[in-house]
Design a protein around this motif. Structure first.
Motif, PDB file in Angstrom:
ATOM      1  N   LEU A  77       0.813  -1.211   0.000  1.00 15.56           N
ATOM      2  CA  LEU A  77       0.000   0.000   0.000  1.00 15.56           C
ATOM      3  C   LEU A  77       0.846   1.260   0.000  1.00 15.56           C
ATOM      4  O   LEU A  77       0.479   2.273  -0.621  1.00 15.56           O
ATOM      5  N   GLN A  78       1.990   1.228   0.674  1.00 20.52           N
ATOM      6  CA  GLN A  78       2.821   2.424   0.782  1.00 20.52           C
ATOM      7  C   GLN A  78       3.380   2.877  -0.557  1.00 20.52           C
ATOM      8  O   GLN A  78       3.866   4.004  -0.679  1.00 20.52           O
ATOM      9  N   GLU A  79       3.308   2.016  -1.576  1.00 21.47           N
ATOM     10  CA  GLU A  79       3.757   2.410  -2.905  1.00 21.47           C
ATOM     11  C   GLU A  79       2.685   3.178  -3.669  1.00 21.47           C
ATOM     12  O   GLU A  79       2.979   3.761  -4.723  1.00 21.47           O
ATOM     13  N   ARG A  80       1.456   3.185  -3.137  1.00 20.98           N
ATOM     14  CA  ARG A  80       0.341   3.787  -3.872  1.00 20.98           C
ATOM     15  C   ARG A  80      -0.328   4.948  -3.154  1.00 20.98           C
ATOM     16  O   ARG A  80      -1.074   5.709  -3.750  1.00 20.98           O
ATOM     17  N   VAL A  81      -0.095   5.077  -1.848  1.00 21.30           N
ATOM     18  CA  VAL A  81      -0.704   6.171  -1.095  1.00 21.30           C
ATOM     19  C   VAL A  81       0.235   6.591   0.032  1.00 21.30           C
ATOM     20  O   VAL A  81       0.846   5.739   0.694  1.00 21.30           O
ATOM     21  N   SER A  82       0.376   7.888   0.225  1.00 19.16           N
ATOM     22  CA  SER A  82       1.278   8.398   1.260  1.00 19.16           C
ATOM     23  C   SER A  82       0.629   8.427   2.634  1.00 19.16           C
ATOM     24  O   SER A  82       1.260   8.100   3.644  1.00 19.16           O
ATOM     25  N   MET A  83      -0.617   8.846   2.691  1.00 21.87           N
ATOM     26  CA  MET A  83      -1.346   8.924   3.951  1.00 21.87           C
ATOM     27  C   MET A  83      -2.820   9.156   3.645  1.00 21.87           C
ATOM     28  O   MET A  83      -3.192   9.394   2.488  1.00 21.87           O
ATOM     29  N   LEU A  84      -3.646   9.081   4.662  1.00 23.12           N
ATOM     30  CA  LEU A  84      -5.085   9.320   4.532  1.00 23.12           C
ATOM     31  C   LEU A  84      -5.478  10.517   5.383  1.00 23.12           C
ATOM     32  O   LEU A  84      -5.144  10.588   6.567  1.00 23.12           O
ATOM     33  N   ILE A  85      -6.169  11.474   4.759  1.00 16.22           N
ATOM     34  CA  ILE A  85      -6.766  12.594   5.478  1.00 16.22           C
ATOM     35  C   ILE A  85      -8.275  12.450   5.354  1.00 16.22           C
ATOM     36  O   ILE A  85      -8.805  12.433   4.237  1.00 16.22           O
ATOM     37  N   SER A  86      -8.960  12.308   6.471  1.00 18.79           N
ATOM     38  CA  SER A  86     -10.397  12.029   6.421  1.00 18.79           C
ATOM     39  C   SER A  86     -11.197  12.947   7.332  1.00 18.79           C
ATOM     40  O   SER A  86     -10.787  13.265   8.453  1.00 18.79           O
ATOM     41  N   ASP A  87     -12.345  13.348   6.816  1.00 22.17           N
ATOM     42  CA  ASP A  87     -13.352  14.025   7.633  1.00 22.17           C
ATOM     43  C   ASP A  87     -13.927  13.003   8.619  1.00 22.17           C
ATOM     44  O   ASP A  87     -13.709  11.790   8.484  1.00 22.17           O
ATOM     45  N   ILE A  88     -14.673  13.461   9.588  1.00 16.23           N
ATOM     46  CA  ILE A  88     -15.373  12.558  10.510  1.00 16.23           C
ATOM     47  C   ILE A  88     -16.832  12.395  10.107  1.00 16.23           C
ATOM     48  O   ILE A  88     -17.343  11.275   9.986  1.00 16.23           O
TER      49      ILE A  88
END
Length: 304
Positions: free
Chosen positions: A224-235
């Motif tokens: 997964l780390q090759e395709r996305v750096s991090m997740l920013i999510s609303d609540i």
């Protein structure tokens, strides 16, 4: 119950949502998360402020504070509210600010769940309807109050040039995109602009269910780390809220190490604690572009 049905039931299980229901002049039933509501009062005398946005009905003195009162009907594209002795102000606190929302009538508080909340079939209320649900067979439109506030607020919306320059020097080139989940088009745009100022791409999703599906698709393709750096999510999101999204991610060994930042207009220590208890790495109240940018850079600098 079949295995697939059992999984579907678990998949959609989410946090409870309490809504304060109210009406404007059009008699449509609207809703707002009660966690954004401080109190409801009869509209006090309003003092018009020179230079204020046209949808700001005036400034009220409430609990010793000067509070801007937004004519909510006018803000979402309806006719301005007609002054009556019975109109009400919903005093709200979100996105780090205190403001009143002028409404015609307050109905009641109801409890539902996020999986029963759906995206609107079309952009109603001039695009200010972020989700819909039903109560006693009556449709409830949940308003994007963040968009209303962004329309009238005069706050900084861009990452500072100094931080942008520093970030581009610190971050590695060619980082995978950041996944952003938020049901508010305004909030998605704000986060996207902040990330672009850092030289980062992003993939935007409208709710937690869509974000989880994207993560699972990426996980099937390899690390997964090759395709996305991090997740920013609303609540607060229809179909799957941010807390449930975090829980689902942490349950999956393929994505359990993903860095997750919850970014919400809900504020206060209780939300910070709840976000961390849910498994998120960090909580930020919306919306301070430099603070968000700094949090992203802090996390991603280690990937250089």
């Amino acid at each position: 119950m079949t295995r697939s049905n059992a999984r579907a039931q678990v998949e959609t299980s989410s946090q409870p949502l309490e809504l304060l229901l109210f009406r404007l002049a059009d008699e449509q039933l609207y809703g707002i998360n009660v966690h954004k509501v401080t109190e409801v009062v009869y509209c006090p005398p309003l003092r018009r402020m020179p230079g204020a946005h046209e949808v700001v009905a005036g400034i009220a003195s409430l609990r010793g504070r000067a509070v801007p009162v937004i004519d909510l009907a006018h803000a979402i594209g309806q006719a301005p509210a007609v002054p009556t002795p019975y109109r009400l102000v919903i005093l709200t606190e979100f996105s780090r600010s205190l403001q009143g929302l002028l409404v015609s009538r307050v109905d009641r508080i109801v409890s539902t769940r996020w999986e029963s909340v759906r995206p609107p079939p079309s952009k109603g209320g001039a695009g200010f309807v972020t989700a819909i649900t039903s109560v006693a067979e009556e449709m409830v439109e949940i308003l994007d109050v963040e968009r209303v506030l962004a329309m009238v607020a005069k706050s900084e919306q861009s990452v500072s040039s100094a931080l942008s320059t520093e970030a581009r020097q610190v971050l590695a080139a060619g980082l995978p995109p950041v996944l952003v989940a938020d049901d508010s088009s305004v909030a998605r745009g704000q986060v996207q602009r902040a990330l672009r100022a850092l030289g980062l791409d992003c993939v935007l999703k409208n709710n937690g269910a869509e974000a989880l599906e994207q993560l699972r698709t990426w996980a099937e393709l390899g690390p997964l780390q090759e395709r996305v750096s991090m997740l920013i999510s609303d609540i607060e999101m229809p179909q799957m809220d941010g807390y449930t999204l975090v829980s689902r991610v942490r349950e999956d060994s393929r994505m359990s190490g993903l860095h997750i930042l919850l970014h919400s207009s809900l504020s206060g220590r209780s939300n910070d604690d709840r976000a961390r208890n849910s498994g998120a790495d960090r909580f930020l109240a919306k919306f301070q572009p430099d603070e968000l940018a700094s949090a992203v850079v802090e996390q991603l600098a280690c990937r250089r």
